[in-house]
Design a protein around this motif. Structure first.
Motif, PDB file in Angstrom:
ATOM      1  N   GLY A 192      12.343  -2.122 -16.031  1.00 43.51           N
ATOM      2  CA  GLY A 192      11.048  -1.467 -15.974  1.00 43.51           C
ATOM      3  C   GLY A 192      10.769  -0.953 -14.578  1.00 43.51           C
ATOM      4  O   GLY A 192      11.642  -0.956 -13.707  1.00 43.51           O
ATOM      5  N   SER A 193       9.546  -0.507 -14.361  1.00 42.62           N
ATOM      6  CA  SER A 193       9.145   0.022 -13.068  1.00 42.62           C
ATOM      7  C   SER A 193       7.770  -0.505 -12.700  1.00 42.62           C
ATOM      8  O   SER A 193       7.031  -1.009 -13.546  1.00 42.62           O
ATOM      9  N   ILE A 194       7.436  -0.374 -11.421  1.00 42.64           N
ATOM     10  CA  ILE A 194       6.139  -0.807 -10.906  1.00 42.64           C
ATOM     11  C   ILE A 194       5.517   0.367 -10.156  1.00 42.64           C
ATOM     12  O   ILE A 194       6.171   1.003  -9.326  1.00 42.64           O
ATOM     13  N   GLN A 195       4.255   0.639 -10.450  1.00 44.36           N
ATOM     14  CA  GLN A 195       3.552   1.755  -9.835  1.00 44.36           C
ATOM     15  C   GLN A 195       2.196   1.290  -9.339  1.00 44.36           C
ATOM     16  O   GLN A 195       1.505   0.513 -10.020  1.00 44.36           O
ATOM     17  N   GLY A 196       1.805   1.729  -8.151  1.00 42.68           N
ATOM     18  CA  GLY A 196       0.506   1.333  -7.630  1.00 42.68           C
ATOM     19  C   GLY A 196       0.123   2.117  -6.393  1.00 42.68           C
ATOM     20  O   GLY A 196       0.803   3.055  -5.978  1.00 42.68           O
ATOM     21  N   VAL A 197      -0.995   1.702  -5.773  1.00 42.18           N
ATOM     22  CA  VAL A 197      -1.512   2.333  -4.560  1.00 42.18           C
ATOM     23  C   VAL A 197      -1.952   1.235  -3.608  1.00 42.18           C
ATOM     24  O   VAL A 197      -2.606   0.264  -4.022  1.00 42.18           O
ATOM     25  N   VAL A 198      -1.578   1.382  -2.312  1.00 37.70           N
ATOM     26  CA  VAL A 198      -2.025   0.454  -1.286  1.00 37.70           C
ATOM     27  C   VAL A 198      -2.770   1.252  -0.215  1.00 37.70           C
ATOM     28  O   VAL A 198      -2.298   2.296   0.237  1.00 37.70           O
ATOM     29  N   LEU A 199      -3.976   0.782   0.132  1.00 36.89           N
ATOM     30  CA  LEU A 199      -4.839   1.460   1.102  1.00 36.89           C
ATOM     31  C   LEU A 199      -5.081   0.543   2.298  1.00 36.89           C
ATOM     32  O   LEU A 199      -4.905  -0.678   2.193  1.00 36.89           O
ATOM     33  N   PRO A 200      -5.532   1.092   3.435  1.00 35.82           N
ATOM     34  CA  PRO A 200      -5.711   2.514   3.738  1.00 35.82           C
ATOM     35  C   PRO A 200      -4.379   3.242   3.846  1.00 35.82           C
ATOM     36  O   PRO A 200      -3.357   2.625   4.133  1.00 35.82           O
ATOM     37  N   ALA A 201      -4.426   4.568   3.652  1.00 42.28           N
ATOM     38  CA  ALA A 201      -3.188   5.342   3.570  1.00 42.28           C
ATOM     39  C   ALA A 201      -2.943   6.195   4.808  1.00 42.28           C
ATOM     40  O   ALA A 201      -2.160   7.134   4.757  1.00 42.28           O
ATOM     41  N   VAL A 202      -3.624   5.866   5.914  1.00 41.90           N
ATOM     42  CA  VAL A 202      -3.418   6.634   7.147  1.00 41.90           C
ATOM     43  C   VAL A 202      -1.980   6.487   7.626  1.00 41.90           C
ATOM     44  O   VAL A 202      -1.340   7.439   8.045  1.00 41.90           O
ATOM     45  N   LEU A 203      -1.457   5.255   7.567  1.00 41.00           N
ATOM     46  CA  LEU A 203      -0.063   4.978   7.881  1.00 41.00           C
ATOM     47  C   LEU A 203       0.591   4.321   6.670  1.00 41.00           C
ATOM     48  O   LEU A 203      -0.100   3.670   5.872  1.00 41.00           O
ATOM     49  N   PRO A 204       1.911   4.464   6.524  1.00 42.35           N
ATOM     50  CA  PRO A 204       2.595   3.856   5.379  1.00 42.35           C
ATOM     51  C   PRO A 204       2.559   2.334   5.431  1.00 42.35           C
ATOM     52  O   PRO A 204       2.405   1.730   6.492  1.00 42.35           O
ATOM     53  N   SER A 205       2.725   1.736   4.273  1.00 42.03           N
ATOM     54  CA  SER A 205       2.896   0.288   4.165  1.00 42.03           C
ATOM     55  C   SER A 205       4.228   0.005   3.497  1.00 42.03           C
ATOM     56  O   SER A 205       4.660   0.735   2.605  1.00 42.03           O
ATOM     57  N   ALA A 206       4.880  -1.067   3.952  1.00 39.36           N
ATOM     58  CA  ALA A 206       6.076  -1.538   3.261  1.00 39.36           C
ATOM     59  C   ALA A 206       5.629  -2.316   2.029  1.00 39.36           C
ATOM     60  O   ALA A 206       4.673  -3.088   2.076  1.00 39.36           O
ATOM     61  N   VAL A 207       6.313  -2.079   0.917  1.00 41.12           N
ATOM     62  CA  VAL A 207       6.041  -2.796  -0.326  1.00 41.12           C
ATOM     63  C   VAL A 207       7.339  -3.474  -0.742  1.00 41.12           C
ATOM     64  O   VAL A 207       8.348  -2.812  -0.989  1.00 41.12           O
ATOM     65  N   LEU A 208       7.319  -4.820  -0.773  1.00 38.11           N
ATOM     66  CA  LEU A 208       8.518  -5.583  -1.087  1.00 38.11           C
ATOM     67  C   LEU A 208       8.297  -6.374  -2.368  1.00 38.11           C
ATOM     68  O   LEU A 208       7.260  -7.018  -2.541  1.00 38.11           O
ATOM     69  N   LEU A 209       9.271  -6.331  -3.254  1.00 32.67           N
ATOM     70  CA  LEU A 209       9.228  -7.071  -4.508  1.00 32.67           C
ATOM     71  C   LEU A 209      10.143  -8.273  -4.384  1.00 32.67           C
ATOM     72  O   LEU A 209      11.333  -8.134  -4.105  1.00 32.67           O
ATOM     73  N   LEU A 210       9.575  -9.482  -4.586  1.00 34.06           N
ATOM     74  CA  LEU A 210      10.344 -10.711  -4.401  1.00 34.06           C
ATOM     75  C   LEU A 210      10.443 -11.509  -5.685  1.00 34.06           C
ATOM     76  O   LEU A 210       9.491 -11.575  -6.478  1.00 34.06           O
TER      77      LEU A 210
END
Length: 267
Positions: A186-204
């Protein structure tokens, strides 16, 4: 791979290159596309070796339009010895992004460099009927959804595909192929804010990092090809003044996109 301490990872983000930042901020234009891996395997026959010359794999979304064939990009062209692909072994011929929809047919296009090696050690070029020059067409008629990884297995039946032409010493290739198309996760979709700079998203999974990405424009992120199971999502902003966050019990199901509620990092 073990995930380093969050504070160390967050500190390391300060040293990311400009190129990485630009890449992280770019829009993922393929979120609406499916991904397909086409693999070749074999049911064995009574030969020492069987080489087939694979040139293209095409897909068609319209079974009434013979002009609707689309070649899969990134094909690994070449000769493959089918008899090395037995006992649940396979080799990936193509790994490509494709449009979502219902795949009606797959077409395997072979070149003319096809050979059989008999048990006596004789190498004989396989004759291909003229009707096969346009490729071997295989009915699929299965839907594929955007954001999901699929594996299409082409199970080549050597015993039924190669025929001796009387006592001429010649062999004819008429491919008999069984197809199996399955979602691989499957897949995972979402949004992390604030979006001025990127964020790392890690799946554990426990302490092991299964997949990772960076948020893009608007803070959106997308993780594809995840095996079914329960995971935790870790968010770490490039902005070191924002606190990391964790979302537990993220459930992924095969063939589905898990949508995560928007998460806002705080100072």
């Amino acid at each position: 791979m073990k995930m380093p301490a969050l504070k160390h990872l967050a500190s390391g983000m300060l040293f990311l290159s400009t190129a990485l930042l630009m890449s992280a901020c770019s829009k993922d234009d393929n979120q609406g596309k499916a991904r397909i891996q086409v693999a070749l395997t074999d049911d064995p026959g009574d030969f020492k070796a069987v080489y087939i010359d694979v040139q293209e794999v095409n897909v068609n979304y319209n079974d009434s339009d013979d002009n609707g064939w689309q070649p899969l990009p990134g094909m690994k062209k070449g000769r493959y010895n089918l008899l090395t692909l037995v006992n649940d072994k396979d080799t990936v011929l193509a790994d490509a992004e494709i449009n979502s929809g219902t795949i009606k047919e797959i077409r395997l296009v072979l070149g003319d460099d096809n050979w059989v090696v008999t048990n006596n050690g004789d190498s004989i070029k396989l004759q291909t009927p003229s009707g096969q020059s346009s490729g071997v067409k295989l009915k699929i008629n299965m839907p594929v959804s955007g954001g999901i990884l699929y594996k299409l297995l082409l199970d080549f039946d050597v015993a039924k595909s190669i025929h001796e032409a009387g006592n001429s010493g010649k062999y004819i290739l008429k491919p008999v192929i069984r197809t199996v198309l399955e979602a691989q996760g499957g897949s995972i979709q979402g949004v992390v804010l604030p979006a001025v700079l990127p964020s790392a998203v890690l799946l554990l999974n426990g302490q092991d990092t299964v997949a990772s990405t960076y948020s893009g424009i608007g803070g959106a992120y997308f993780l594809k090809g995840i095996a079914a199971g329960s995971y935790s999502l870790h968010y770490i902003s490039i902005d070191s003044t924002l606190k990391p966050a964790v979302k537990q019990s993220v459930v992924v199901e095969t063939g589905k996109v898990t949508k995560i509620d928007t998460l806002t990092l705080i100072r």
